[in-house]
Scaffold this motif. Structure first.
Motif, PDB file in Angstrom:
ATOM      1  N   TRP A 295       6.427   2.964  -9.906  1.00  0.00           N
ATOM      2  CA  TRP A 295       6.990   1.940  -9.025  1.00  0.00           C
ATOM      3  C   TRP A 295       8.008   2.598  -8.087  1.00  0.00           C
ATOM      4  N   HIS A 296       7.892   2.293  -6.806  1.00  0.00           N
ATOM      5  CA  HIS A 296       8.788   2.912  -5.825  1.00  0.00           C
ATOM      6  C   HIS A 296       8.758   2.130  -4.523  1.00  0.00           C
ATOM      7  N   SER A 297       9.696   2.432  -3.637  1.00  0.00           N
ATOM      8  CA  SER A 297       9.538   2.029  -2.238  1.00  0.00           C
ATOM      9  C   SER A 297       9.476   3.313  -1.421  1.00  0.00           C
ATOM     10  N   ASP A 298       8.724   3.276  -0.314  1.00  0.00           N
ATOM     11  CA  ASP A 298       8.421   4.519   0.394  1.00  0.00           C
ATOM     12  C   ASP A 298       9.664   5.132   1.042  1.00  0.00           C
ATOM     13  N   LEU A 299       9.770   6.431   0.848  1.00  0.00           N
ATOM     14  CA  LEU A 299      10.845   7.231   1.464  1.00  0.00           C
ATOM     15  C   LEU A 299      12.239   6.726   1.103  1.00  0.00           C
TER      16      LEU A 299
ATOM     17  N   GLN B 242       8.924  -3.201  -4.150  1.00  0.00           N
ATOM     18  CA  GLN B 242       8.453  -1.916  -4.664  1.00  0.00           C
ATOM     19  C   GLN B 242       6.952  -2.032  -4.865  1.00  0.00           C
ATOM     20  N   HIS B 243       6.275  -0.891  -4.956  1.00  0.00           N
ATOM     21  CA  HIS B 243       4.836  -0.964  -5.181  1.00  0.00           C
ATOM     22  C   HIS B 243       4.381   0.166  -6.090  1.00  0.00           C
ATOM     23  N   LYS B 244       3.146  -0.003  -6.568  1.00  0.00           N
ATOM     24  CA  LYS B 244       2.592   0.947  -7.534  1.00  0.00           C
ATOM     25  C   LYS B 244       1.075   0.935  -7.400  1.00  0.00           C
TER      26      LYS B 244
ATOM     27  N   MET C 126       0.580  -4.654   5.088  1.00  0.00           N
ATOM     28  CA  MET C 126       1.909  -4.097   5.348  1.00  0.00           C
ATOM     29  C   MET C 126       2.866  -4.585   4.269  1.00  0.00           C
ATOM     30  N   TRP C 127       3.779  -3.729   3.860  1.00  0.00           N
ATOM     31  CA  TRP C 127       4.807  -4.169   2.916  1.00  0.00           C
ATOM     32  C   TRP C 127       6.174  -3.740   3.421  1.00  0.00           C
ATOM     33  N   ASP C 128       7.150  -4.543   2.995  1.00  0.00           N
ATOM     34  CA  ASP C 128       8.531  -4.397   3.441  1.00  0.00           C
ATOM     35  C   ASP C 128       9.276  -3.563   2.394  1.00  0.00           C
TER      36      ASP C 128
ATOM     37  N   TYR D   2      -5.574   4.900   5.392  1.00  0.00           N
ATOM     38  CA  TYR D   2      -4.650   5.521   6.346  1.00  0.00           C
ATOM     39  C   TYR D   2      -3.331   4.766   6.291  1.00  0.00           C
ATOM     40  N   ARG D   3      -2.252   5.521   6.147  1.00  0.00           N
ATOM     41  CA  ARG D   3      -0.935   4.882   6.082  1.00  0.00           C
ATOM     42  C   ARG D   3      -0.089   5.241   7.299  1.00  0.00           C
ATOM     43  N   THR D   4       0.567   4.254   7.859  1.00  0.00           N
ATOM     44  CA  THR D   4       1.639   4.512   8.821  1.00  0.00           C
ATOM     45  C   THR D   4       2.920   3.944   8.224  1.00  0.00           C
TER      46      THR D   4
HETATM   47 FE   LIG Z   1       4.080   4.318  -1.666  1.00  0.00          FE
END
Ligand SMILES: [Fe+2]
Length: 298
Positions: free
Chosen positions: A103-107, A272-274, A265-267, A288-290
């Motif tokens: 589980w995390h949020s990006d960057l 958080q996501h997994k 898209m997620w905020d 593809y991720r932006t």
């Molecule tokens: Fe991620």
């Protein structure tokens, strides 16, 4: 005119009535942005878009990041991170094979963590008519709201350290264990000291205020948080573990079943996501991720 349908209890919405391969006017974009921040996770189905379309649409939310893993970027579009289990002719991974084990949020380990991420699904693994490789999202704002008042008081003002080095070490260990128990073989992407130095550890509030909605959320995650500042290690680990378990209670979670053509898209300031790794080659997954840059958490 767009239509927004909430899916989960606290998060997740389907937005219909938009073709992202065509220019989106300012009024429609404003409606999409509002629906996105209100619902924390939003997706469009059946989109036929190119990397140019994805870059152009997501750039309207802000500056696009280029991921520290250069090898996983799309050659002609460095703003696109390839998330895939696919190998090229020589057997090399074409993208990040292992994104989102924890589980995390990006960057979140950056001084200015990501505002939002968008994933466009090109290929989705399907076995026995069942889609595999779901992504789960947990609302850290709903989780914060539901905390007992004494816990809110206890964590108010606390800081935690988000560390890419911590994450790398944890992930490499998990990869080894997975392989040792007969699971997937993942090509370890070695990062140079220079690459690691470009993402130094960050001390950040444990409770953050969302820059747009002003809601409070828990800004702490099992992938990137190494410890709570100024707390004895055993106490820090106990509190972190309690918070992690709280955030992923079923009522705060939306799990997305992918279809090719989804743009989701997620905020990152709210959820958080997994990932779910319940598939392997020859079942292919290609996305593809932006990622849009955010502002420092406060
Ligand atoms: Fe991620």
């Amino acid at each position: 005119m767009i239509t927004v349908t909430r899916i989960g209890k606290h998060l997740g919405a389907h937005i219909s009535g938009v073709d992202l391969s065509r220019p989106v006017d300012d009024d429609t974009f404003a409606q999409i942005a509002k629906a996105f921040f209100d619902n924390e996770v939003a997706f469009f189905r059946n989109q036929k878009i190119t990397p140019e379309h994805q870059v152009a649409f997501t750039r309207r939310f802000g500056t696009l990041e280029q991921h520290v893993r250069k090898e996983s970027r799309l050659a002609e579009h460095p703003e696109i991170l390839i998330v895939s289990n696919v190998l090229d002719d020589k057997g090399n991974a074409i993208g990040s094979q292992d994104a989102g084990r924890f589980w995390h949020s990006d960057l979140s380990y950056k001084k200015e963590p990501s505002m939002l991420s968008a994933l466009y699904a090109l290929e989705v693994p399907i076995k026995d008519a069942r889609v595999l490789g779901d992504t789960s999202f947990a609302s850290t704002t709903a989780a914060y709201d539901a905390l007992p008042e004494d816990t809110k008081r206890r964590i108010s003002g606390l800081k935690n350290v988000h560390s890419y080095r911590f994450y790398r070490a944890k992930n490499v260990e998990a990869q080894k264990q997975e392989q040792a128990s007969g699971g997937r073989v993942i090509q370890e992407q070695v990062l140079s000291e220079e690459q690691l130095k470009s993402v130094p550890d960050v001390e950040t509030p444990l409770v953050r205020t969302h820059p747009v909605t002003k809601r409070k959320g828990l800004f702490v995650n099992e992938a990137h948080t190494s410890h709570i500042v100024g707390m004895p290690p055993s106490e820090s680990e106990k509190l972190l573990s309690e918070l992690y378990q709280h955030i992923i209670k079923p009522e705060f979670v939306y799990t997305h079943k992918w279809q090719p053509g989804d743009l989701l898209m997620w905020d990152n300031a709210a959820v958080q996501h997994k990932a779910t790794f319940d598939y392997d080659l020859p079942l292919r997954r290609l996305m593809y991720r932006t990622t849009v840059r955010g502002t420092a958490a406060y």
